[in-house]
Design a protein around this motif. Structure first.
Motif, PDB file in Angstrom:
ATOM      1  N   ARG A   1       0.822  -1.214   0.000  1.00  0.00           N
ATOM      2  CA  ARG A   1       0.000   0.000   0.000  1.00  0.00           C
ATOM      3  C   ARG A   1       0.850   1.256   0.000  1.00  0.00           C
ATOM      4  O   ARG A   1       0.738   2.121   0.869  1.00  0.00           O
ATOM      5  N   VAL A   2       1.716   1.331  -0.992  1.00  0.00           N
ATOM      6  CA  VAL A   2       2.619   2.469  -1.160  1.00  0.00           C
ATOM      7  C   VAL A   2       2.322   3.081  -2.522  1.00  0.00           C
ATOM      8  O   VAL A   2       2.177   2.363  -3.513  1.00  0.00           O
ATOM      9  N   ARG A   3       2.230   4.397  -2.558  1.00  0.00           N
ATOM     10  CA  ARG A   3       2.055   5.073  -3.850  1.00  0.00           C
ATOM     11  C   ARG A   3       3.387   5.105  -4.580  1.00  0.00           C
ATOM     12  O   ARG A   3       4.429   5.363  -3.981  1.00  0.00           O
ATOM     13  N   ILE A   4       3.342   4.860  -5.883  1.00  0.00           N
ATOM     14  CA  ILE A   4       4.533   4.990  -6.708  1.00  0.00           C
ATOM     15  C   ILE A   4       4.750   6.480  -6.941  1.00  0.00           C
ATOM     16  O   ILE A   4       3.809   7.213  -7.261  1.00  0.00           O
ATOM     17  N   ASP A   5       5.981   6.946  -6.792  1.00  0.00           N
ATOM     18  CA  ASP A   5       6.291   8.369  -6.952  1.00  0.00           C
ATOM     19  C   ASP A   5       5.915   8.857  -8.344  1.00  0.00           C
ATOM     20  O   ASP A   5       5.907   8.094  -9.312  1.00  0.00           O
ATOM     21  N   ARG A   6       5.643  10.159  -8.435  1.00  0.00           N
ATOM     22  CA  ARG A   6       5.184  10.750  -9.690  1.00  0.00           C
ATOM     23  C   ARG A   6       6.188  10.539 -10.822  1.00  0.00           C
ATOM     24  O   ARG A   6       5.803  10.228 -11.951  1.00  0.00           O
ATOM     25  N   GLU A   7       7.469  10.665 -10.515  1.00  0.00           N
ATOM     26  CA  GLU A   7       8.470  10.501 -11.577  1.00  0.00           C
ATOM     27  C   GLU A   7       8.461   9.092 -12.146  1.00  0.00           C
ATOM     28  O   GLU A   7       8.721   8.897 -13.332  1.00  0.00           O
ATOM     29  N   TYR A   8       8.132   8.100 -11.337  1.00  0.00           N
ATOM     30  CA  TYR A   8       8.067   6.720 -11.814  1.00  0.00           C
ATOM     31  C   TYR A   8       6.719   6.418 -12.465  1.00  0.00           C
ATOM     32  O   TYR A   8       6.649   5.654 -13.423  1.00  0.00           O
TER      33      TYR A   8
END
Length: 104
Positions: free
Chosen positions: A51-58
């Protein structure tokens, strides 16, 4: 139900593993693009499991329809229109648009 059984150190570790997978995808894309697609799939699975958001750059480096790793010029077309960026995946022809703020 809250994450009672998971130690709090799991989420930073998951983010670190996602970053490593995307860096590996970037390195292996010229020789083996299918490996890069697999690394994106693994990173998404880690993010969903913990339950971790993937960073915007990825998030902007893969197609949200076919989950392919995208490289501008190779399998992705990028156009800029009045503050919007449209990224077209050349594998599935899906267009993703996102807003870009003008820097001062």
């Amino acid at each position: 139900m809250k994450d009672r059984n998971r130690p709090p150190s799991i989420k930073p570790l998951a983010r670190e593993r996602i970053a490593v997978l995307f860096s590996q995808a970037e390195k292996t894309f010229p020789e083996h693009p299918e490996y890069s697609d697999r690394y994106v799939t693994l990173a998404r699975k880690i993010a969903m499991r913990h339950r971790v958001r993937i960073d915007r750059e990825y998030r902007r480096r893969y197609c949200h329809h076919c989950y392919r790793y995208l490289v501008p010029g190779a399998n992705m077309r990028v156009r800029v229109h009045h503050g919007w960026v449209s990224a077209t995946c050349l594998e599935c022809r899906k267009i993703t648009r996102y807003r870009v703020e003008r820097s001062s």
